[in-house]
Design a protein around this motif. Sequence first.
Motif, PDB file in Angstrom:
ATOM      1  N   ARG A  12       0.860  -1.207   0.000  1.00  0.00           N
ATOM      2  CA  ARG A  12       0.000   0.000   0.000  1.00  0.00           C
ATOM      3  C   ARG A  12       0.892   1.251   0.000  1.00  0.00           C
ATOM      4  NH1 ARG A  12      -5.420  -0.838  -1.430  1.00  0.00           N
ATOM      5  NH2 ARG A  12      -6.341  -2.463  -0.200  1.00  0.00           N
ATOM      6  N   ASN A  13       0.638   2.200   0.938  1.00  0.00           N
ATOM      7  CA  ASN A  13       1.469   3.414   0.890  1.00  0.00           C
ATOM      8  C   ASN A  13       2.707   3.324   1.794  1.00  0.00           C
ATOM      9  OD1 ASN A  13       0.082   3.671   3.303  1.00  0.00           O
ATOM     10  ND2 ASN A  13      -0.133   5.900   3.151  1.00  0.00           N
ATOM     11  N   LYS A  31      -3.996  11.587  10.672  1.00  0.00           N
ATOM     12  CA  LYS A  31      -5.070  12.198   9.885  1.00  0.00           C
ATOM     13  C   LYS A  31      -5.636  11.170   8.908  1.00  0.00           C
ATOM     14  CE  LYS A  31      -3.260  16.855  10.072  1.00  0.00           C
ATOM     15  NZ  LYS A  31      -2.082  17.506   9.518  1.00  0.00           N
ATOM     16  N   ASN A  32      -6.661  11.570   8.170  1.00  0.00           N
ATOM     17  CA  ASN A  32      -7.239  10.668   7.166  1.00  0.00           C
ATOM     18  C   ASN A  32      -6.201  10.355   6.087  1.00  0.00           C
ATOM     19  OD1 ASN A  32     -10.220  12.537   7.569  1.00  0.00           O
ATOM     20  ND2 ASN A  32      -9.931  10.442   8.196  1.00  0.00           N
ATOM     21  N   ALA A  33      -6.335   9.177   5.510  1.00  0.00           N
ATOM     22  CA  ALA A  33      -5.536   8.756   4.346  1.00  0.00           C
ATOM     23  C   ALA A  33      -4.031   8.731   4.594  1.00  0.00           C
ATOM     24  CB  ALA A  33      -5.855   9.650   3.136  1.00  0.00           C
ATOM     25  N   GLN A  34      -3.584   8.343   5.795  1.00  0.00           N
ATOM     26  CA  GLN A  34      -2.155   8.306   6.100  1.00  0.00           C
ATOM     27  C   GLN A  34      -1.588   6.883   6.094  1.00  0.00           C
ATOM     28  OE1 GLN A  34      -0.510  11.294   6.340  1.00  0.00           O
ATOM     29  NE2 GLN A  34      -2.565  11.977   5.751  1.00  0.00           N
ATOM     30  N   GLY A  35      -2.471   5.871   6.327  1.00  0.00           N
ATOM     31  CA  GLY A  35      -1.957   4.484   6.344  1.00  0.00           C
ATOM     32  C   GLY A  35      -2.380   3.683   7.566  1.00  0.00           C
ATOM     33  N   LYS A  36      -3.307   4.200   8.359  1.00  0.00           N
ATOM     34  CA  LYS A  36      -3.726   3.484   9.581  1.00  0.00           C
ATOM     35  C   LYS A  36      -4.425   2.164   9.239  1.00  0.00           C
ATOM     36  CE  LYS A  36      -6.350   6.892  11.004  1.00  0.00           C
ATOM     37  NZ  LYS A  36      -6.190   7.837   9.888  1.00  0.00           N
ATOM     38  N   THR A  37      -5.418   2.256   8.361  1.00  0.00           N
ATOM     39  CA  THR A  37      -6.119   1.030   7.979  1.00  0.00           C
ATOM     40  C   THR A  37      -5.195   0.103   7.198  1.00  0.00           C
ATOM     41  OG1 THR A  37      -8.186   2.262   7.934  1.00  0.00           O
ATOM     42  CG2 THR A  37      -8.203   0.134   6.842  1.00  0.00           C
ATOM     43  N   ASN A  38      -4.273   0.699   6.423  1.00  0.00           N
ATOM     44  CA  ASN A  38      -3.318  -0.135   5.678  1.00  0.00           C
ATOM     45  C   ASN A  38      -2.492  -1.014   6.621  1.00  0.00           C
ATOM     46  OD1 ASN A  38      -4.213   1.107   3.385  1.00  0.00           O
ATOM     47  ND2 ASN A  38      -2.426   2.446   3.113  1.00  0.00           N
ATOM     48  N   ARG A  53     -10.393  -5.737   2.468  1.00  0.00           N
ATOM     49  CA  ARG A  53     -10.881  -4.635   1.637  1.00  0.00           C
ATOM     50  C   ARG A  53     -10.934  -4.957   0.159  1.00  0.00           C
ATOM     51  NH1 ARG A  53      -8.462   0.989   3.737  1.00  0.00           N
ATOM     52  NH2 ARG A  53      -6.404   0.150   3.272  1.00  0.00           N
ATOM     53  N   GLU A  59      -3.805  -4.317  -5.934  1.00  0.00           N
ATOM     54  CA  GLU A  59      -4.115  -3.116  -5.142  1.00  0.00           C
ATOM     55  C   GLU A  59      -3.264  -3.017  -3.887  1.00  0.00           C
ATOM     56  OE1 GLU A  59      -8.292  -2.525  -4.128  1.00  0.00           O
ATOM     57  OE2 GLU A  59      -8.818  -3.483  -6.016  1.00  0.00           O
ATOM     58  N   VAL A  61      -0.163  -3.789  -3.593  1.00  0.00           N
ATOM     59  CA  VAL A  61       1.224  -3.404  -3.885  1.00  0.00           C
ATOM     60  C   VAL A  61       1.275  -1.904  -4.168  1.00  0.00           C
ATOM     61  CG1 VAL A  61       3.178  -3.811  -5.449  1.00  0.00           C
ATOM     62  CG2 VAL A  61       1.659  -5.711  -4.826  1.00  0.00           C
ATOM     63  N   HIS A  62       2.289  -1.256  -3.618  1.00  0.00           N
ATOM     64  CA  HIS A  62       2.461   0.195  -3.806  1.00  0.00           C
ATOM     65  C   HIS A  62       2.393   0.545  -5.299  1.00  0.00           C
ATOM     66  CE1 HIS A  62       4.311   4.151  -3.886  1.00  0.00           C
ATOM     67  NE2 HIS A  62       4.218   4.193  -2.563  1.00  0.00           N
ATOM     68  N   PHE A  63       1.732   1.666  -5.593  1.00  0.00           N
ATOM     69  CA  PHE A  63       1.536   2.069  -6.996  1.00  0.00           C
ATOM     70  C   PHE A  63       2.842   2.014  -7.811  1.00  0.00           C
ATOM     71  CE2 PHE A  63      -1.727   5.135  -4.973  1.00  0.00           C
ATOM     72  CZ  PHE A  63      -2.730   4.178  -5.043  1.00  0.00           C
ATOM     73  N   ASP A 315     -11.123   2.352  13.533  1.00  0.00           N
ATOM     74  CA  ASP A 315     -12.037   3.494  13.461  1.00  0.00           C
ATOM     75  C   ASP A 315     -13.381   3.266  14.138  1.00  0.00           C
ATOM     76  OD1 ASP A 315     -11.450   5.868  12.423  1.00  0.00           O
ATOM     77  OD2 ASP A 315     -11.996   5.415  10.355  1.00  0.00           O
TER      78      ASP A 315
END
Length: 364
Positions: A12-13, A31-38, A53, A59, A61-63, A315
């Motif tokens: 992921r990220n 904050k949102n979209a930082q990698g917590k759920t990842n 998910r 998906e 693998v990092h972009f 969350d």
Amino acid sequence: MNVEKIELNGFRNFEWETAEFSSHTNVIFGKNAQGKTNLLEAIYLLSCGHSFRTSGDRELVHFDYDSAQLMAQVFSGGRQQNIRMEIRAGKKTVQVNSVRKAVGDLADTLKTVLFCPEDLSLVKEGPQVRRRFLDTAISQSRPAYRDLQKSYREYYIQKKQILKDWRDIPSLLDTLDIYSEGICRLSAKIIRYRASYILRLAQEAGKIHREFAKGEDLALQYQTISTVTDPFASEKQIYYEICDHQEAHRKAELESGKCLTGTHKDDLAIQINGRDAKAFASQGQTRTAALSMKLAEREIVLQENGEYPVLLLDDVLSELDAQRQEFVLNRISEGQTFITCCADDNISRRTGGRVMQVQEGRFL
Ligand code: ATP
Ligand code: MG
């Protein structure tokens, strides 16, 4: 059991990150979209081999990378063990203590129970969500059940294909009975596993829910093939009862092209205070019931294995009122837990746990 250390490369990220965790509570904030759920997804993936998910491995693998490596050092079964997973070209390979393993066998080393906002669907959505919950939960402790599920899927896919194509290729009907019989045989075994798991789940979840929701009654009941009179009966009796159902639906299956007999249609009925939760439960009741079921799953893993699984709470704490938050925090004083949230909100102080901030795929 607990995850002592994790290393994520191209997942992921997370480009190249390592983190060490407390064996009790870990509060992951950011904050949102930082990698917590990842991060929670990575731990979950290392416990059961699939993401909660996505089913698309690319998906994960990092972009900018063409492969991802996940490594975890875990304490489990009284010893330190190492799990390694590589995701490359849409395929996962797994090693435990440097020995190649099947992805499905990861649960023998690391078990997790996840609760995330999407789990409200456990109460509100169709039976498929509840079957997936049951199958994941039973599979964690019962390798034989994993094999049963695998065989069942194979038979089901073949039979569905025959029912779809028999008009164009009538010779396919020669093998239809073989697959129907296989589905009846495997269903009889699956029903016994599911019935005994649901009985335990209902007892544990009922107890937890009464405390959690101040006396509210949560009831869980197994719903399976209508001709099965007792899901705890002998495998032989259940088998013959399923065969009766199959016999009665043979013509309808050919006409509709659908597989009408089997455990792929099972459900778990959830009632709160005697009423169908799917239809009547409020948002708060739904959340509480779903969380009671997950905490019950955690208790069953403890009873079966002598150690708590790793609890992943994504969350969800911020959505509970103060009293219910307190209840959850008290219950998780034993075992390892990961809690994600946008702000720490004193959770770490109340649990005495470790706090970590995640920012743009990095642990600060
Ligand atoms: P929230 O508080 O909103 O739930 P979060 O910290 O849990 O946020 P994550 O779901 O972990 O956020 O996702 C963090 C970021 O990871 C998102 O910006 C997403 O675009 C990014 N991301 C997801 N998949 C990949 C990938 N394959 N490669 C690179 N980045 C990705
Ligand atoms: Mg998130």
